[in-house]
Scaffold this motif. Structure first.
Motif, PDB file in Angstrom:
ATOM      1  N   MET A   1      12.757  16.088  83.438  1.00  0.00           N
ATOM      2  CA  MET A   1      12.609  17.134  82.421  1.00  0.00           C
ATOM      3  C   MET A   1      12.628  18.498  83.122  1.00  0.00           C
ATOM      4  N   ARG A   2      13.344  19.447  82.534  1.00  0.00           N
ATOM      5  CA  ARG A   2      13.461  20.758  83.181  1.00  0.00           C
ATOM      6  C   ARG A   2      13.502  21.861  82.121  1.00  0.00           C
ATOM      7  N   GLY A   3      13.547  23.103  82.601  1.00  0.00           N
ATOM      8  CA  GLY A   3      13.701  24.263  81.720  1.00  0.00           C
ATOM      9  C   GLY A   3      12.602  24.363  80.678  1.00  0.00           C
ATOM     10  N   VAL A   4      13.023  24.774  79.483  1.00  0.00           N
ATOM     11  CA  VAL A   4      12.049  25.063  78.426  1.00  0.00           C
ATOM     12  C   VAL A   4      11.308  23.787  77.992  1.00  0.00           C
ATOM     13  N   SER A   5      11.979  22.630  78.057  1.00  0.00           N
ATOM     14  CA  SER A   5      11.315  21.355  77.705  1.00  0.00           C
ATOM     15  C   SER A   5      10.132  21.122  78.634  1.00  0.00           C
ATOM     16  N   PHE A   6      10.389  21.291  79.943  1.00  0.00           N
ATOM     17  CA  PHE A   6       9.329  21.115  80.935  1.00  0.00           C
ATOM     18  C   PHE A   6       8.163  22.059  80.641  1.00  0.00           C
ATOM     19  N   TRP A   7       8.480  23.319  80.371  1.00  0.00           N
ATOM     20  CA  TRP A   7       7.401  24.299  80.187  1.00  0.00           C
ATOM     21  C   TRP A   7       6.581  24.019  78.947  1.00  0.00           C
ATOM     22  N   PHE A   8       7.236  23.555  77.876  1.00  0.00           N
ATOM     23  CA  PHE A   8       6.465  23.198  76.668  1.00  0.00           C
ATOM     24  C   PHE A   8       5.503  22.048  76.968  1.00  0.00           C
ATOM     25  N   VAL A   9       6.010  20.990  77.616  1.00  0.00           N
ATOM     26  CA  VAL A   9       5.160  19.810  77.853  1.00  0.00           C
ATOM     27  C   VAL A   9       4.083  20.143  78.899  1.00  0.00           C
ATOM     28  N   ALA A  10       4.469  20.871  79.958  1.00  0.00           N
ATOM     29  CA  ALA A  10       3.490  21.210  81.006  1.00  0.00           C
ATOM     30  C   ALA A  10       2.373  22.095  80.441  1.00  0.00           C
ATOM     31  N   THR A  11       2.755  23.115  79.674  1.00  0.00           N
ATOM     32  CA  THR A  11       1.744  24.025  79.116  1.00  0.00           C
ATOM     33  C   THR A  11       0.865  23.286  78.110  1.00  0.00           C
ATOM     34  N   GLY A  12       1.504  22.436  77.293  1.00  0.00           N
ATOM     35  CA  GLY A  12       0.733  21.644  76.325  1.00  0.00           C
ATOM     36  C   GLY A  12      -0.275  20.738  77.022  1.00  0.00           C
ATOM     37  N   SER A  13       0.117  20.172  78.159  1.00  0.00           N
ATOM     38  CA  SER A  13      -0.819  19.266  78.831  1.00  0.00           C
ATOM     39  C   SER A  13      -1.991  20.037  79.438  1.00  0.00           C
ATOM     40  N   VAL A  14      -1.767  21.299  79.823  1.00  0.00           N
ATOM     41  CA  VAL A  14      -2.898  22.126  80.278  1.00  0.00           C
ATOM     42  C   VAL A  14      -3.818  22.419  79.074  1.00  0.00           C
ATOM     43  N   PHE A  15      -3.195  22.753  77.925  1.00  0.00           N
ATOM     44  CA  PHE A  15      -4.004  23.043  76.730  1.00  0.00           C
ATOM     45  C   PHE A  15      -4.873  21.836  76.350  1.00  0.00           C
ATOM     46  N   VAL A  16      -4.295  20.621  76.372  1.00  0.00           N
ATOM     47  CA  VAL A  16      -5.080  19.462  75.937  1.00  0.00           C
ATOM     48  C   VAL A  16      -6.171  19.126  76.950  1.00  0.00           C
ATOM     49  N   THR A  17      -5.911  19.423  78.216  1.00  0.00           N
ATOM     50  CA  THR A  17      -6.961  19.206  79.221  1.00  0.00           C
ATOM     51  C   THR A  17      -8.154  20.115  78.914  1.00  0.00           C
ATOM     52  N   LEU A  18      -7.852  21.379  78.600  1.00  0.00           N
ATOM     53  CA  LEU A  18      -8.929  22.309  78.224  1.00  0.00           C
ATOM     54  C   LEU A  18      -9.603  21.842  76.930  1.00  0.00           C
ATOM     55  N   GLY A  19      -8.792  21.345  75.987  1.00  0.00           N
ATOM     56  CA  GLY A  19      -9.337  20.862  74.713  1.00  0.00           C
ATOM     57  C   GLY A  19     -10.268  19.677  74.915  1.00  0.00           C
ATOM     58  N   MET A  20      -9.890  18.771  75.816  1.00  0.00           N
ATOM     59  CA  MET A  20     -10.747  17.609  76.093  1.00  0.00           C
ATOM     60  C   MET A  20     -12.049  18.052  76.756  1.00  0.00           C
ATOM     61  N   LEU A  21     -11.943  19.006  77.680  1.00  0.00           N
ATOM     62  CA  LEU A  21     -13.173  19.515  78.319  1.00  0.00           C
ATOM     63  C   LEU A  21     -14.091  20.132  77.252  1.00  0.00           C
ATOM     64  N   GLY A  22     -13.484  20.868  76.316  1.00  0.00           N
ATOM     65  CA  GLY A  22     -14.273  21.448  75.220  1.00  0.00           C
ATOM     66  C   GLY A  22     -14.901  20.351  74.367  1.00  0.00           C
ATOM     67  N   GLY A  23     -14.119  19.279  74.104  1.00  0.00           N
ATOM     68  CA  GLY A  23     -14.640  18.156  73.309  1.00  0.00           C
ATOM     69  C   GLY A  23     -15.808  17.478  74.007  1.00  0.00           C
ATOM     70  N   ILE A  24     -15.677  17.307  75.331  1.00  0.00           N
ATOM     71  CA  ILE A  24     -16.763  16.680  76.094  1.00  0.00           C
ATOM     72  C   ILE A  24     -18.002  17.592  76.088  1.00  0.00           C
ATOM     73  N   ALA A  25     -17.752  18.905  76.231  1.00  0.00           N
ATOM     74  CA  ALA A  25     -18.883  19.854  76.201  1.00  0.00           C
ATOM     75  C   ALA A  25     -19.596  19.790  74.846  1.00  0.00           C
ATOM     76  N   MET A  26     -18.801  19.672  73.755  1.00  0.00           N
ATOM     77  CA  MET A  26     -19.419  19.563  72.425  1.00  0.00           C
ATOM     78  C   MET A  26     -20.250  18.290  72.325  1.00  0.00           C
ATOM     79  N   SER A  27     -19.695  17.184  72.855  1.00  0.00           N
ATOM     80  CA  SER A  27     -20.403  15.903  72.775  1.00  0.00           C
ATOM     81  C   SER A  27     -21.714  15.965  73.557  1.00  0.00           C
ATOM     82  N   ILE A  28     -21.637  16.523  74.762  1.00  0.00           N
ATOM     83  CA  ILE A  28     -22.840  16.568  75.617  1.00  0.00           C
ATOM     84  C   ILE A  28     -23.915  17.452  74.997  1.00  0.00           C
TER      85      ILE A  28
END
Ligand code: HEM
Length: 121
Positions: A1-28
């Motif tokens: 995967m390259r170009g704009v496809s790569f950047w969408f998926v890579a950026t999205g995976s950073v967002f979901v990592t932050l989202g999961m950390l937020g979810g864990i913080a809410m749970s704790i």
């Protein structure tokens, strides 16, 4: 995967990592006040961004345009502005940021609608 496809998926995976950390913080903490911000970070920031990335991977002609790069910038900015904006709105610290972010997210989706229509096989 390259170009704009790569950047969408890579950026999205950073967002979901932050989202999961937020979810864990809410749970704790047991404090679910910011659940709507968590939901938008994961659904607009991950699910939607990843779908855009997969689409551009499947339709290379659509990916190789200035419009696709603008789409990535606007979609990312929408998430980056909307999610803190929702947090501010929930905590009653103003709604302007949420409004700006949501309009950028809408613009991103309108660009995607145009892109899909323009690239009909
Ligand atoms: C480590 C992973 C995750 C954890 C620990 C987590 C945790 C949580 C918690 C504690 C809530 C609040 C529940 C409530 O108040 O009823 C919540 C809500 C929610 N989460 Fe997650 N979550 C995770 C990942 C995800 C992902 C990947 C998505 C979507 C792709 C997602 C979407 C949602 C949605 C839609 C809500 C409902 C928000 C609302 O009611 O306003 N979550 N999550």
């Amino acid at each position: 995967m390259r170009g704009v496809s790569f950047w969408f998926v890579a950026t999205g995976s950073v967002f979901v990592t932050l989202g999961m950390l937020g979810g864990i913080a809410m749970s704790i903490s047991g404090d679910h006040t910011l659940a709507p911000a968590h939901a938008h970070l994961n659904l607009v920031g991950w699910v939607t961004m990843a779908l855009f990335g997969l689409y551009y991977h499947l339709v290379p002609a659509a990916a190789a345009t200035t419009m696709a790069r603008a789409h990535f910038a606007i979609a990312s900015a929408g998430v980056i502005i909307m999610v803190p904006g929702i947090m501010l709105a929930i905590t009653e610290n103003g709604e302007a940021l949420a409004a700006i972010g949501s309009l950028l997210s809408l613009a991103s989706m309108l660009i995607f609608v145009l892109t899909v229509l323009r690239n009909r096989a």
